[in-house]
Design an enzyme around this catalytic site. Structure first.
Site, mmCIF file in Angstrom:
data_model
loop_
_atom_site.group_PDB
_atom_site.id
_atom_site.type_symbol
_atom_site.label_atom_id
_atom_site.label_comp_id
_atom_site.label_asym_id
_atom_site.label_seq_id
_atom_site.Cartn_x
_atom_site.Cartn_y
_atom_site.Cartn_z
ATOM 1 N N TYR A 33 0.829 -1.203 0.000
ATOM 2 C CA TYR A 33 0.000 0.000 0.000
ATOM 3 C C TYR A 33 0.861 1.250 0.000
ATOM 4 O O TYR A 33 2.076 1.181 0.198
ATOM 5 C CB TYR A 33 -0.939 0.001 1.208
ATOM 6 C CG TYR A 33 -0.265 0.342 2.529
ATOM 7 C CD1 TYR A 33 0.568 -0.581 3.163
ATOM 8 C CD2 TYR A 33 -0.437 1.586 3.138
ATOM 9 C CE1 TYR A 33 1.190 -0.271 4.367
ATOM 10 C CE2 TYR A 33 0.181 1.899 4.343
ATOM 11 C CZ TYR A 33 0.993 0.969 4.951
ATOM 12 O OH TYR A 33 1.618 1.279 6.131
ATOM 13 N N ARG A 52 8.096 4.034 -4.958
ATOM 14 C CA ARG A 52 8.125 3.077 -3.841
ATOM 15 C C ARG A 52 7.081 1.987 -4.041
ATOM 16 O O ARG A 52 7.324 0.814 -3.754
ATOM 17 C CB ARG A 52 7.915 3.816 -2.513
ATOM 18 C CG ARG A 52 8.083 2.904 -1.299
ATOM 19 C CD ARG A 52 8.103 3.667 0.015
ATOM 20 N NE ARG A 52 6.820 4.284 0.304
ATOM 21 C CZ ARG A 52 6.598 5.105 1.332
ATOM 22 N NH1 ARG A 52 7.585 5.427 2.157
ATOM 23 N NH2 ARG A 52 5.405 5.628 1.533
ATOM 24 N N HIS A 102 -1.113 -21.231 -0.369
ATOM 25 C CA HIS A 102 -0.038 -20.282 -0.081
ATOM 26 C C HIS A 102 0.717 -19.810 -1.329
ATOM 27 O O HIS A 102 0.987 -18.633 -1.480
ATOM 28 C CB HIS A 102 0.954 -20.869 0.928
ATOM 29 C CG HIS A 102 0.414 -20.911 2.325
ATOM 30 N ND1 HIS A 102 -0.642 -21.711 2.694
ATOM 31 C CD2 HIS A 102 0.764 -20.243 3.435
ATOM 32 C CE1 HIS A 102 -0.903 -21.535 3.968
ATOM 33 N NE2 HIS A 102 -0.063 -20.642 4.449
ATOM 34 N N LYS A 148 6.509 -1.909 1.652
ATOM 35 C CA LYS A 148 5.354 -1.311 2.346
ATOM 36 C C LYS A 148 4.185 -2.296 2.298
ATOM 37 O O LYS A 148 3.197 -2.124 1.584
ATOM 38 C CB LYS A 148 4.991 0.054 1.737
ATOM 39 C CG LYS A 148 4.206 0.922 2.719
ATOM 40 C CD LYS A 148 4.302 2.383 2.376
ATOM 41 C CE LYS A 148 3.370 3.255 3.201
ATOM 42 N NZ LYS A 148 3.447 3.083 4.654
ATOM 43 N N GLU A 181 12.462 2.194 13.747
ATOM 44 C CA GLU A 181 11.557 3.268 13.314
ATOM 45 C C GLU A 181 10.293 3.182 14.157
ATOM 46 O O GLU A 181 10.158 2.314 15.019
ATOM 47 C CB GLU A 181 11.231 3.145 11.822
ATOM 48 C CG GLU A 181 10.509 1.855 11.474
ATOM 49 C CD GLU A 181 10.209 1.694 9.991
ATOM 50 O OE1 GLU A 181 9.999 2.694 9.293
ATOM 51 O OE2 GLU A 181 10.161 0.530 9.541
ATOM 52 N N LEU A 206 11.286 1.235 6.679
ATOM 53 C CA LEU A 206 10.677 1.719 5.450
ATOM 54 C C LEU A 206 11.401 3.010 5.059
ATOM 55 O O LEU A 206 11.630 3.874 5.908
ATOM 56 C CB LEU A 206 9.189 2.025 5.674
ATOM 57 C CG LEU A 206 8.484 2.504 4.406
ATOM 58 C CD1 LEU A 206 8.221 1.321 3.469
ATOM 59 C CD2 LEU A 206 7.183 3.199 4.731
HETATM 60 N N1 PDD Z 1 3.060 5.205 7.330
HETATM 61 N N2 PDD Z 1 7.715 3.814 8.672
HETATM 62 C C1 PDD Z 1 6.582 3.088 8.641
HETATM 63 C C2 PDD Z 1 6.575 1.729 9.252
HETATM 64 C C3 PDD Z 1 5.430 3.618 8.030
HETATM 65 O O1 PDD Z 1 4.292 2.888 7.988
HETATM 66 C C4 PDD Z 1 5.480 4.909 7.469
HETATM 67 C C5 PDD Z 1 4.286 5.505 6.775
HETATM 68 C C6 PDD Z 1 6.684 5.647 7.552
HETATM 69 C C7 PDD Z 1 6.824 7.025 6.979
HETATM 70 O O2 PDD Z 1 6.792 6.983 5.564
HETATM 71 P P1 PDD Z 1 6.254 8.230 4.719
HETATM 72 O O3 PDD Z 1 7.110 9.396 5.098
HETATM 73 O O4 PDD Z 1 6.443 7.812 3.311
HETATM 74 O O5 PDD Z 1 4.813 8.451 5.098
HETATM 75 C C8 PDD Z 1 7.775 5.045 8.147
HETATM 76 C C9 PDD Z 1 1.871 5.618 6.661
HETATM 77 C C10 PDD Z 1 1.641 7.095 6.718
HETATM 78 C C11 PDD Z 1 0.695 4.791 7.204
HETATM 79 O O6 PDD Z 1 0.874 3.598 7.309
HETATM 80 O O7 PDD Z 1 -0.358 5.351 7.506
#
Ligand code: PDD
Length: 282
Positions: A33, A52, A102, A148, A181, A206
């Protein structure tokens, strides 16, 4: 006004939007996603999000189902039909519907879903002024956090741990004591020497789009940046800490596991980056 979702080529009322129970996203979390921030009707950094998305799809061997141009057209239409000027656009691609097994199905076509939701973006400055708390939790995710993936159970549990503790975010900590993170954000500190520090990108985190843009903005502003790991202890004793994401922008972290970071209030570097990012995005 009723919300509209995009599901596999059709625009349908949000409350009736559905995929089949044998969608592999539903059964195996076999999908990926993206979350795009939308400000004044425009996507922030769309090319980086598309890049990405294509990478995530490639890594899990799903063919890119629509060109960037076609995806862009659908996104504009979803935003228009939902009258979202400021908010988020959610896009999910799964391997598709097939009898549960699977291994990859021999014949299957990806399911694509998009939704849009109005949201206060840029985020409420009050959140920024007060800063937020984070709690630390053991890293329990798989070893491909660069993808992601929609398999977010550890992230869901971590975020709930944060909420239960009255905090905003949870930071995952690896076996060696280093912060990887947040559950849905990237983690940053300003170290004792004044360097801006965020973990290097590899399969343990990520590669955030906001992170990427902030690194560029910091560099242009002459802020010294180092991409390296940092421990929870270093973060607790750092001058500043903050998180970043498409929907949070830059949010100062003023407490880690209940202990104050620096002076226990938002620091100057986070403030400077927040201003630069806000100007960039708005
Ligand atoms: N989340 N790390 C993780 C595990 C994330 O799920 C996200 C983003 C980020 C930050 O990535 P970005 O700057 O591209 O938003 C880092 C999104 C916003 C979500 O799952 O809602």
């Amino acid at each position: 006004m009723s919300r509209i979702a995009y599901v596999n080529g059709q625009y349908v009322p949000h409350n009736q939007a559905a995929v089949h129970i044998e969608d592999r996203g539903y059964q195996f979390a076999d999908g990926v996603y993206e979350v795009f921030a939308v400000i004044r009707g425009k996507l922030i950094d769309p090319a980086f999000h598309f890049e990405r998305l294509e990478r995530s799809l490639r890594e899990i061997k799903i063919e890119v189902p629509l060109s960037r141009r076609s995806l862009g057209l659908v996104i504009v239409e979803v935003l228009r039909r939902n009258r979202v000027r400021n908010g988020i656009l959610y896009l999910q691609v799964t391997r598709g519907v097939a009898p549960r097994d699977h291994g990859f199905p021999a014949v299957v076509s990806p399911s694509i879903v998009m939704t849009a939701r109005a949201m206060a973006l840029p985020p409420d400055p009050h959140k920024f002024e007060n800063g937020i708390g984070v709690v630390t939790v053991p890293e329990t995710r798989w070893r491909r956090c660069d993808i992601k993936s929609i398999a977010l159970l550890p992230n869901v549990l971590a975020k709930q741990d944060a909420r239960d503790a009255g905090a905003y975010e949870a930071w995952f900590v690896d076996e060696d004591g280093f912060v990887t993170e947040g559950s849905s954000t990237n983690a940053w500190i300003v170290d004792a020497d004044g360097n801006l520090v965020t973990r290097q990108t590899n399969s343990s985190i990520l590669s955030g789009i906001t992170r990427r843009t902030l690194l560029e903005l910091a560099d242009k502003a002459g802020v010294h940046v180092i991409e390296r790991s940092f421990t929870v202890d270093e973060a607790k004793h750092a001058r500043e800490a903050f998180i970043s994401s498409a929907t949070s922008f830059v949010l100062p972290v003023v407490r880690i596991d209940g202990e104050p970071v620096g002076k226990g209030q938002p620091g100057p570097v986070a403030m400077q980056l927040e201003t630069l990012y806000r100007r960039y995005a708005v």
